[in-house]
Each structure stands twice: as C-alpha cells, then as structure tokens.
Design a protein around this motif. Structure first.
Motif, short mmCIF file in Angstrom:
data_model
loop_
_atom_site.label_atom_id
_atom_site.label_comp_id
_atom_site.label_asym_id
_atom_site.label_seq_id
_atom_site.Cartn_x
_atom_site.Cartn_y
_atom_site.Cartn_z
N MET A 1 0.84 -1.20 0.00
CA MET A 1 0.00 0.00 0.00
C MET A 1 0.88 1.25 0.00
O MET A 1 0.60 2.21 -0.72
CB MET A 1 -0.93 0.00 1.22
CG MET A 1 -2.03 -1.06 1.16
SD MET A 1 -2.88 -1.27 2.75
CE MET A 1 -3.65 0.34 2.95
N SER A 2 1.93 1.24 0.81
CA SER A 2 2.84 2.38 0.86
C SER A 2 3.53 2.59 -0.49
O SER A 2 3.76 3.73 -0.92
CB SER A 2 3.89 2.16 1.96
OG SER A 2 3.28 1.97 3.22
N TYR A 3 3.85 1.49 -1.14
CA TYR A 3 4.50 1.52 -2.45
C TYR A 3 3.67 2.30 -3.47
O TYR A 3 4.21 2.98 -4.35
CB TYR A 3 4.71 0.08 -2.90
CG TYR A 3 5.35 -0.14 -4.26
CD1 TYR A 3 6.18 0.82 -4.85
CD2 TYR A 3 5.14 -1.34 -4.94
CE1 TYR A 3 6.77 0.58 -6.08
CE2 TYR A 3 5.73 -1.58 -6.18
CZ TYR A 3 6.53 -0.62 -6.74
OH TYR A 3 7.12 -0.85 -7.96
N GLN A 4 2.35 2.26 -3.32
CA GLN A 4 1.47 2.94 -4.27
C GLN A 4 1.68 4.45 -4.27
O GLN A 4 1.41 5.12 -5.27
CB GLN A 4 -0.01 2.64 -3.96
CG GLN A 4 -0.35 1.16 -3.93
CD GLN A 4 0.01 0.45 -5.21
OE1 GLN A 4 -0.34 0.88 -6.31
NE2 GLN A 4 0.73 -0.67 -5.07
N VAL B 1 -6.85 3.16 6.00
CA VAL B 1 -5.95 4.31 5.93
C VAL B 1 -6.54 5.43 6.77
O VAL B 1 -7.72 5.78 6.63
CB VAL B 1 -5.77 4.80 4.47
CG1 VAL B 1 -4.94 6.08 4.44
CG2 VAL B 1 -5.10 3.72 3.64
N TYR B 2 -5.74 5.97 7.66
CA TYR B 2 -6.16 7.09 8.50
C TYR B 2 -5.40 8.33 8.06
O TYR B 2 -4.16 8.34 7.99
CB TYR B 2 -5.90 6.78 9.97
CG TYR B 2 -6.73 5.62 10.47
CD1 TYR B 2 -8.01 5.82 10.97
CD2 TYR B 2 -6.26 4.32 10.37
CE1 TYR B 2 -8.79 4.75 11.39
CE2 TYR B 2 -7.03 3.24 10.79
CZ TYR B 2 -8.29 3.47 11.29
OH TYR B 2 -9.07 2.40 11.70
N MET C 1 1.12 10.51 -2.39
CA MET C 1 0.10 10.18 -1.39
C MET C 1 -0.91 11.30 -1.14
O MET C 1 -2.11 11.09 -1.25
CB MET C 1 0.76 9.77 -0.06
CG MET C 1 1.38 8.39 -0.07
SD MET C 1 1.91 7.89 1.58
CE MET C 1 2.38 6.18 1.29
N ILE C 2 -0.43 12.49 -0.74
CA ILE C 2 -1.35 13.55 -0.35
C ILE C 2 -1.14 14.79 -1.22
O ILE C 2 -0.10 14.95 -1.86
CB ILE C 2 -1.18 13.92 1.15
CG1 ILE C 2 0.22 14.44 1.44
CG2 ILE C 2 -1.50 12.72 2.03
CD1 ILE C 2 0.41 14.92 2.87
N PHE D 1 -3.97 7.82 -5.73
CA PHE D 1 -3.67 7.03 -4.55
C PHE D 1 -4.95 6.63 -3.84
O PHE D 1 -5.13 5.47 -3.42
CB PHE D 1 -2.77 7.82 -3.59
CG PHE D 1 -2.34 7.05 -2.37
CD1 PHE D 1 -1.42 6.01 -2.47
CD2 PHE D 1 -2.84 7.39 -1.12
CE1 PHE D 1 -1.02 5.31 -1.34
CE2 PHE D 1 -2.44 6.70 0.02
CZ PHE D 1 -1.53 5.66 -0.09
N ASN D 2 -5.87 7.56 -3.71
CA ASN D 2 -7.16 7.29 -3.08
C ASN D 2 -7.91 6.17 -3.82
O ASN D 2 -8.46 5.25 -3.21
CB ASN D 2 -8.01 8.56 -3.06
CG ASN D 2 -9.32 8.39 -2.33
OD1 ASN D 2 -9.36 8.26 -1.11
ND2 ASN D 2 -10.41 8.38 -3.08
N LYS D 3 -7.89 6.24 -5.15
CA LYS D 3 -8.60 5.25 -5.97
C LYS D 3 -8.03 3.85 -5.79
O LYS D 3 -8.78 2.89 -5.58
CB LYS D 3 -8.54 5.67 -7.44
CG LYS D 3 -9.21 4.69 -8.39
CD LYS D 3 -9.04 5.16 -9.84
CE LYS D 3 -9.65 4.16 -10.82
NZ LYS D 3 -9.45 4.59 -12.23
N VAL D 4 -6.71 3.73 -5.85
CA VAL D 4 -6.10 2.40 -5.80
C VAL D 4 -6.22 1.79 -4.40
O VAL D 4 -6.41 0.58 -4.25
CB VAL D 4 -4.63 2.45 -6.25
CG1 VAL D 4 -3.72 3.11 -5.23
CG2 VAL D 4 -4.12 1.06 -6.57
N ILE D 5 -6.14 2.63 -3.37
CA ILE D 5 -6.25 2.13 -2.00
C ILE D 5 -7.65 1.57 -1.75
O ILE D 5 -7.81 0.51 -1.13
CB ILE D 5 -5.93 3.26 -0.99
CG1 ILE D 5 -4.44 3.58 -1.01
CG2 ILE D 5 -6.37 2.87 0.41
CD1 ILE D 5 -3.55 2.43 -0.61
N ILE D 6 -8.67 2.25 -2.24
CA ILE D 6 -10.04 1.82 -2.03
C ILE D 6 -10.42 0.66 -2.95
O ILE D 6 -10.98 -0.35 -2.51
CB ILE D 6 -11.02 3.00 -2.22
CG1 ILE D 6 -10.79 4.05 -1.12
CG2 ILE D 6 -12.47 2.52 -2.22
CD1 ILE D 6 -11.60 5.31 -1.31
N LYS D 7 -10.10 0.78 -4.24
CA LYS D 7 -10.55 -0.20 -5.23
C LYS D 7 -9.76 -1.50 -5.17
O LYS D 7 -10.33 -2.60 -5.22
CB LYS D 7 -10.46 0.39 -6.63
CG LYS D 7 -10.90 -0.56 -7.76
CD LYS D 7 -10.89 0.13 -9.10
CE LYS D 7 -9.48 0.42 -9.59
NZ LYS D 7 -8.78 -0.83 -10.06
#
Length: 369
Positions: free
Chosen positions: A45-48, A95-96, A302-303, A107-113
């Motif tokens: 996940m961090s790698y993303q 993810v917090y 990430m952000i 990043f948001n898309k890949v983490i959720i999907k």
C-alpha cells in the motif's frame, strides 16, 4: 489472464518476501512469529504512493513488479481470501488521514478499489483519541485478539497518514485431537534441557514425508476445509532448528508438499499460545528499505499537500493459539507517515507452521523454541 498474472506475481513475491524476511527475524533469539502477508500488504500500500528511488527500493525489497501490477494482484487476493469456505479468514486494510488533508486522487482510488481499504480522517494531534480509534478498528477486525497496536506516543501533530492491515484466521481441525489424551510431556529446548508442556496426541492418516535435504520430518494437519493445512517441519535433531533455518532459505515448500504421502502417523503436538510485537524499522532497514524512514523518502504520490513524508513507525503484532479444536491466529501491521516539515527531528519450538490455501497464498507463523 492479466488478473491471474498479477495475482501470481503477488503470491510469488509474498513467498520470496516470507523466506527472506524470516531469515532476518531469525537472527534474534527466541520465537519468531509473524504474518508476512500482513507486512507485505501494508508495504505494498505504501508503495502505491512512493516515487523515484523510494519506489525502486519497494520494488526491489518486496520482489514485486510495477506498483499498478501489485495493486491488481492484491485486489484478486483480497477478494479470494474473503471467500474461503469452512474457516474464518478475514483480511482488512484501513488508511487514517490527518484532518484538513486530502489524498491524491490516484492514490485514493487504488487504495479503495484494489486494497479494499477504508479511508478515515483523524486529528493525530489528539494522539490518545486517535490511537484509541485505530486500536478499536484493529480489535474489531481481529476478533479482539490484537489489542493496543498503536501507542498514543506513535502519533503527533506531524503525523499525516497511518496505514493498517489486519488479518484474522480461525480454523477447526478436520480431525480434532481427543482432549482426554492431552497430558504433560517434555518439549526440548536443546539437547539436554526440556520444559513440561501440554501435549496433544492422535494417530491417524495424514500427509507426511521425510526430507533428507532439510533433515526433517514434515506433517500437514488439515483444517475442516481440506484445501488449508498447518505444515509442521520437525528437525531430526533436538537442537536442529538453527541448521533447518539455514536450509529453509533455498527450500521450495510447494515442491516438498507435493511429495507428501497419505500414511498413518503417530502425532504428538504441544498446545501453545504466542503473542509477539515487532518494531519493523530495524529489520526493514536491514532488508533494504531504510530510505522510507528518513527525510530522503519520496512519498509525493500520497497527499495533495506539498510536504515531505517519511515513515515514522512500522509495527507488527501477531497472535496464535493452537489447541485440540484447531488454530486461531491474528496479526496486524501499521506504518505511519509523518511530515518532515512539521517536525524535522522526529522519527516517529521447532515448528515451521503455515496456513496454505490451494491457490498458493500463505499466512506464515514461525515458532522457534
């Protein structure tokens, strides 16, 4: 075919990661107990969100291809783990995010999907409340087996992200041990010394083999879902664990298990319960990921804020209990990304057991007594 290829790459990289990371952890005295897929998932996940040399370090250390391929593979793995019959196997990501911050859209898309992750907003400056919230999520997703993963002192106003993976397994043996046969027996910790432990006993047909290369006996104890089993590797010698650990580096457990035969075996197995917390920073640094813990890290994917992020803390906590009924195991891994701008000075038994599904995904626990 693309999804199958991505899944295979994730499973193969997890296998290599398990062996290599175990060798590092085995250097320390005492038990080695961890869930590599939990650690691997959080790092993936961090790698993303990693870029530049940091992304290259992730790819090299995790033995994975491009970040997008890893995400595709984990999407398949996560969904497959959620649909295994006759056992309870749960894996969840979360993810917090620090309040008033936003994840970059990709990043948001890949983490959720792909990682099926929740995204929740917290104020890490209120570190006690934030830690309690994260720990409550971990407890819920590990059936209350993993408690207090995050310490309030791990969080501060400089924390921007906390990534968490939790995994929980509970399976009943296909052939339960008779509790009336359980009695105290000797468990040897070296050639001479032993400790008295509760030993379970059974005699029936199991998949079993002797491997001369490893110098060990190998037994598979099936769960109620016969596609899953606990694999136990027992060295010939009472003090043979160190030599076995060296040989496991190059051993192909898949090939070994394919040679096992269904024969009658007299089994004596200790009941045990182990809980262990590992600060992953030292081991991951040895493993080649030291850059992620320094201001040199590049997590610019990430952000949205233009801040330099690095991993302040990486924690893994695992639990397992084995008894006459079956095995229950849980693990959780977290890493938090802190801002280098806000706070530039902080940096915040002889058993080799693994749960193996027929598609090659494994949750590994190592007990070195």
């Amino acid at each position: 075919m693309a999804n199958e290829t991505a899944e295979f790459q994730v499973l193969e990289s997890n296998r290599q990661f398990t062996t290599n990371f175990y060798n590092l952890l085995a250097e320390r005295p005492g038990n080695v107990f961890f869930s590599p897929i939990s650690v691997h998932a959080v790092l993936s996940m961090s790698y993303q969100g990693a870029k530049g040399t940091t992304a290259e370090k992730f790819a090299s250390t995790l033995k994975v291809p491009a970040a997008a391929d890893v995400a595709d593979g984990y999407r398949v793995v996560m969904n497959r783990l959620r649909s295994i019959p006759n056992v309870t196997l749960l894996m969840a990501n979360s993810v917090y995010l620090m309040e008033n911050y936003q994840l970059l859209p990709e990043f948001n898309k890949v983490i959720i999907k792909d990682f099926l992750s929740d995204v929740q907003v917290l104020n890490f400056a209120e570190n006690e409340a934030a830690a309690a919230r994260i720990n409550a999520w971990v407890e819920e997703n590990t059936k209350e087996k993993i408690k207090n993963l995050i310490n309030k002192n791990d969080l501060s106003a400089s924390t921007r992200l906390v990534l968490v993976n939790a995994i929980y397994f509970k399976g009943s043996w296909m052939h339960k041990f008779n509790k009336e046969l359980t009695r105290t027996g000797a468990f040897y910790i070296n050639d001479i010394d032993s400790v008295g432990v509760q030993m379970m006993h059974t005699k029936r047909r199991f998949y079993y083999t002797i491997d001369e290369t490893l110098g060990a006996q190998i037994l598979a104890l099936p769960y109620s879902n016969e596609d899953l089993s606990m694999l136990i590797i027992l060295p010939y010698e009472k003090n043979g664990i160190a030599e076995l650990e060296k040989k496991l580096t190059s051993a192909n457990l898949t090939e070994i298990t394919q040679r096992m035969k269904h024969i009658e075996v007299n089994v004596t197995l200790p009941k045990f319960k182990i809980e262990q917390t590992i600060d992953l920073k030292h081991s991951l640094t040895q493993f080649g990921l030291g850059e992620i813990f320094s201001p040199a890290a590049n997590f610019s994917g990430m952000i949205t804020a233009n801040e330099e992020l690095y991993v302040g803390k990486a924690i893994h906590k695992a639990f397992i209990e084995v008894n006459e009924e079956g095995a229950e195991a849980a693990a959780a891994t977290a890493d938090d990304c802190s801002s280098n701008i806000s706070n530039p000075s902080s940096c915040n038994c002889y058993n080799y057991n693994y749960i193996n599904t027929n598609d090659g995904c494994s949750t590994t626990v190592i007990n070195k007594c």
